[in-house]
Scaffold this active site. Structure first.
Site, PDB file in Angstrom:
ATOM      1  N   ASP A 102      38.569  30.900  34.152  1.00  0.00           N
ATOM      2  CA  ASP A 102      37.311  31.762  34.074  1.00  0.00           C
ATOM      3  C   ASP A 102      37.180  32.473  33.011  1.00  0.00           C
ATOM      4  OD1 ASP A 102      35.019  32.496  35.119  1.00  0.00           O
ATOM      5  OD2 ASP A 102      35.714  33.748  36.788  1.00  0.00           O
ATOM      6  N   LYS A 106      41.172  27.378  38.609  1.00  0.00           N
ATOM      7  CA  LYS A 106      39.761  27.812  38.371  1.00  0.00           C
ATOM      8  C   LYS A 106      40.066  28.666  37.166  1.00  0.00           C
ATOM      9  CE  LYS A 106      35.860  30.521  39.839  1.00  0.00           C
ATOM     10  NZ  LYS A 106      35.255  31.026  41.236  1.00  0.00           N
ATOM     11  N   ASP A 165      26.789  32.964  39.155  1.00  0.00           N
ATOM     12  CA  ASP A 165      27.193  33.160  40.146  1.00  0.00           C
ATOM     13  C   ASP A 165      26.204  33.132  41.454  1.00  0.00           C
ATOM     14  OD1 ASP A 165      29.392  33.647  38.783  1.00  0.00           O
ATOM     15  OD2 ASP A 165      30.221  35.343  39.941  1.00  0.00           O
TER      16      ASP A 165
HETATM   17  C1  9PG Z   1      35.721  36.756  39.453  1.00  0.00           C
HETATM   18  C2  9PG Z   1      34.656  36.328  39.381  1.00  0.00           C
HETATM   19  C3  9PG Z   1      34.487  34.913  40.298  1.00  0.00           C
HETATM   20  C4  9PG Z   1      33.203  34.037  40.073  1.00  0.00           C
HETATM   21  C5  9PG Z   1      33.265  33.879  38.363  1.00  0.00           C
HETATM   22  C6  9PG Z   1      33.135  35.176  37.706  1.00  0.00           C
HETATM   23  O1  9PG Z   1      29.694  40.372  34.426  1.00  0.00           O
HETATM   24  N1  9PG Z   1      29.175  39.235  34.388  1.00  0.00           N
HETATM   25  O2  9PG Z   1      28.411  38.533  33.761  1.00  0.00           O
HETATM   26  C7  9PG Z   1      29.806  38.212  35.481  1.00  0.00           C
HETATM   27  C8  9PG Z   1      29.630  36.965  35.734  1.00  0.00           C
HETATM   28  C9  9PG Z   1      30.356  36.245  36.143  1.00  0.00           C
HETATM   29  C10 9PG Z   1      31.445  36.607  37.031  1.00  0.00           C
HETATM   30  C11 9PG Z   1      31.746  38.165  36.892  1.00  0.00           C
HETATM   31  C12 9PG Z   1      31.369  38.950  35.951  1.00  0.00           C
HETATM   32  O3  9PG Z   1      32.103  35.766  37.872  1.00  0.00           O
HETATM   33  O4  9PG Z   1      31.959  33.186  38.235  1.00  0.00           O
HETATM   34  O5  9PG Z   1      32.984  32.662  40.449  1.00  0.00           O
HETATM   35  O6  9PG Z   1      35.402  33.927  39.977  1.00  0.00           O
HETATM   36  O7  9PG Z   1      34.438  35.765  37.959  1.00  0.00           O
HETATM   37  O8  9PG Z   1      35.865  38.042  38.750  1.00  0.00           O
END
Ligand code: 9PG
Length: 740
Positions: free
Chosen positions: A376, A374, A437
């Site tokens: 990210d 995955k 998420d």
């Molecule tokens: C791990 C996560 C998970 C999750 C991902 C991602 O700050 N933000 O806008 C933000 C958005 C999504 C996010 C984290 C922060 O999640 O989508 O499934 O893997 O990272 O850190």
């Protein structure tokens, strides 16, 4: 095809020599060009079956280099003949996984996207007027008269693109942002290819658009969506080796009911963002050891990385400060403040970062043994800024890094893009997160609201606005981006949380999440501490496994920002002809109505276990709870007893029913359990027909009949036949439906 877009079409380009602008006839074979100071803009319009494509190039015929800032292959202004479309609704989306995707009316403000989901274009100013909507890559318009038009870029190899509509100016514009790349004398720079489609419904157009992008970008085809368990939404960054082992032990025991493919460790094992090969002390035996444990337990190991980010605290950044994208002042561009530090974006224009990414993924897969990655926070690699090689625009830099991931991982393991650019990831990823998420709560709340220091605001526009974790927004994007599934990649609707501990989700909200993920045909991952999940909640998860082979579509995508109807079509006799999920987005219980397709149907609703009667082609769904949903299976009406549903799988027969036969007296259901073993089967009986006995194989089992609905409870060890014998009404008829 009539191109009623009218005569006022133009193509434009901004270069360091000034603005180039030419009028354009929107018909097949049309060409246009203009020249300024040795720089030429050339545009060609082509017929692509039911669509038109527009290709635009900048040719530097001069003797000095020029900088190319943007190319708009299409701008239509003051086009009075079609401005009706700019008073209807538009489907708009943002550039990456978490960005809101939804239809809005031109009377609304566009969603105020915030970093990191904001529109990437250089002129992404906050929108202050209603009637001005912007969408990254593709915009679909429809009006009250039933006309519709899709304008979208079919390629995303080098540049960020956006389509904008402005009602007040009667303007529609498709722009390719070329990042000011230098173009040498004698060189040519091509914009991403634009397509226009005015045929059929917006949903047809979006599906055709996805197929076009898939062809142009060489989309990968994984086949059946993977399933699995993911550590993130229960353990977050606190996850330990022991937590994963505890899940493994349980998953081994209940694997028949939960036949998951992957066990995926998310954020929390690594020493630092960027120091992926060093494990922190919560994983004392290391990631290769854990991969072997997972495999030994009969699952395939999966792992998370944010490979295009470097944390300011990471050793990798300390050793390679020149690896990150920088701003005009030379400071690193911040991709996101997270993990208690600023994180910076890898510069994909450098051969050394590309080589580092390739080697990293080779180690994680061939070395450690992970079969699923995955990846990210990928958007970081496409942020605006200075890169070592100014000739490499940001989307190209992104694709170089993502290609390195693919090279390292190899062609047969699964790559899931997350926080990833949409079009630019096609052809490189197998699966794609297509929404924000999920979360153990329904709607996004500010910290103050969550802690009770501020009253919850009921303004739904706020829920529209963010890419922040929230179950309602995750479900919304699963519905609004369903047309991508199976064409561009397999959609990842994010995890299905069914737990009762550490959650604010109500039972009805969990049922809605399970129903939508189940009908989506997308990836189905659990993310609970399954040792704490009560049996009836595990059953909900089990009912979504394995994922359905085809996905559903939102038939009211263009009518509402939060679609209410998610429709799955059956093609075999053992599948319902239609499955409708109908969602109540309101905060209070409501009666909902479902208009049925033309036909004579028997309708069964799973969650209330009821046969429903249609009145004038409409089903009334009474008292649907707040944030709850109904799952209606439609079967062609028969004058004999008929299987109408089961609690074995949300597909209502699609997977678990192998064959159904009726010999005038006995209904035989050949079942092939796929996950859930214990459940109920539902049979509709015509008037006067009375079920007498039921058997599972040779064993007599209990049955209940109320009015026209017969229910039998089964527990299946393997493939089995359930026979229900009916006391013959006077005129018994022979008929049967078998798979050919
Ligand atoms: C791990 C996560 C998970 C999750 C991902 C991602 O700050 N933000 O806008 C933000 C958005 C999504 C996010 C984290 C922060 O999640 O989508 O499934 O893997 O990272 O850190």
């Amino acid at each position: 095809m009539t191109w009623w877009l009218g005569k006022n079409a133009e193509a434009l380009a901004r270069t360091s020599r000034g603005l180039l602008r030419t009028t354009l006839r929107l018909e097949s074979g049309a060409e246009a060009s203009c020249r300024r100071d040795g720089v030429e803009l050339r545009v060609r319009v082509r017929d692509e079956g039911s669509r038109l494509s527009i290709e635009a190039d900048i040719v530097n015929a001069g003797t000095r280099p020029t900088l190319v800032h943007s190319i708009a292959p299409l701008r239509v202004a003051e086009a009075r003949s079609w401005t009706g479309l700019l008073s209807g609704r538009a489907f708009r989306q943002g550039w990456q996984s978490w960005s809101p995707a939804l239809s809005l009316s031109f009377r609304q403000y566009d969603v105020p996207s915030m970093p990191p989901v904001e529109a990437p274009a250089e002129s992404a100013l906050p929108l202050r007027r209603t009637g001005e909507l912007r969408s990254d890559e593709v915009l679909a318009l429809t009006d009250a008269a039933g006309r519709s038009l899709l304008v979208g870029f079919e390629t995303a190899r080098r540049f960020v693109t956006q389509v904008r509509a402005d009602r007040a100016r009667g303007r529609l514009e498709a722009v390719c942002f070329t990042d000011g790349v230098p173009l040498d004398a004698g060189g040519t720079l091509s914009a991403e290819r634009l397509v226009l489609d005015a045929q059929g419904s917006p949903l047809d157009q979006l599906e055709r658009y996805a197929e076009g992008v898939a062809r142009a970008m060489g989309a990968r085809r994984w086949g059946r969506s993977p399933s699995g368990w993911c550590s993130w939404y229960y353990y977050f960054t606190n996850v330990t080796e022991d937590d994963v082992l505890a899940q493994l032990r349980l998953l081994e025991r209940i694997r028949r009911e939960l036949p998951l493919d992957y066990v995926q460790i998310d954020d929390g094992y690594q020493a630092e963002i960027g120091d992926w090969l060093t494990t922190n002390d919560k994983f004392p035996r290391g990631m290769a050891w854990l991969a072997r444990e997972i495999r030994h337990a009969g699952f395939r190991p999966g792992i998370w990385l944010a490979p295009f980010l470097l944390g300011s605290r990471s050793r990798t950044f300390a050793e390679h400060p020149d690896w990150v994208v920088r701003d005009a002042a030379g400071e690193p561009v911040v991709a996101m403040h997270n993990w208690g530090q600023p994180t910076y974006a890898l510069d994909g224009s450098r051969p050394d970062t590309v080589a580092w990414v390739r080697a990293l993924f080779r180690e994680v897969t061939d070395g450690w043994g992970y079969d699923y990655v995955k990846v990210d926070f990928l958007y970081g690699a496409a942020l605006a800024g200075r890169r070592a090689d100014p000739r490499v625009p940001r989307v190209e830099a992104y694709r170089r890094l993502l290609s390195a991931v693919r090279d390292g991982v190899g062609p047969r393991r699964f790559v899931l893009g997350c926080g990833a650019l949409m079009g630019a990831s096609v052809g490189l990823v197998d699966g794609m997160r297509i929404g924000p998420d999920v979360a153990p709560w329904w709607r996004f709340q500010t910290k103050e609201e969550r802690e009770g220091r501020a009253p919850a605001r009921r303004n739904p526009a706020r829920a529209l606005a963010t890419g922040q974790p929230a179950t309602d927004a995750a479900i919304r994007n699963t519905l609004t981006r369903a047309w991508m599934h199976g064409s561009l990649w397999v959609n990842d609707p994010d995890c299905l949380l069914v737990r009762q501990d550490r959650t604010k989700l109500t039972h009805d909200e969990v049922v809605t999440l399970a129903t939508v993920i189940g009908l989506s045909g997308g990836m189905t991952f659990s993310s609970d501490d399954l040792t704490q999940v009560p049996e009836e909640r595990l059953a909900l998860l089990s009912m979504t496994l394995p994922p359905l082979p085809r996905g559903a579509q939102s038939c009211d995508l263009m009518e509402r920002s939060f679609p209410q109807r998610f429709v799955w079509r059956g093609i075999a006799l053992t599948e319902p002809a239609w499955l409708f999920a109908v969602i109540n987005w309101e905060d209070r219980r409501r009666n909902l109505a479902l208009e049925l397709p033309v036909g004579d149907w028997t309708a069964f609703e799973l969650w209330t276990r009821r046969l429903l009667r249609a009145a004038g082609g409409t089903l009334r769904l009474r008292a649907v709870p707040a944030h709850g949903c109904r799952l209606v299976a439609l079967w062609p009406r028969a004058d004999r007893p008929k299987f109408v549903g089961s609690t074995l799988h949300v597909g209502q027969g699609a997977l678990e029913l192998a064959e159904e036969t009726w010999d005038g007296q006995t209904l035989r259901l050949k079942l092939r359990p796929v996950a859930r073993r214990r459940g109920e089967l539902f049979v509709a009986a015509p008037e006067g027909a009375r079920a007498r006995t039921a058997y599972l194989g040779r064993r007599r089992i209990a049955l209940r009949q109320r009015a026209g609905l017969v229910r039998v409870s089964v527990e299946l060890e393997g493939p089995a036949t359930v026979s229900v014998r009916f006391g013959t009404p006077k005129r018994a008829q022979r008929s049967s439906s078998k798979r050919p």
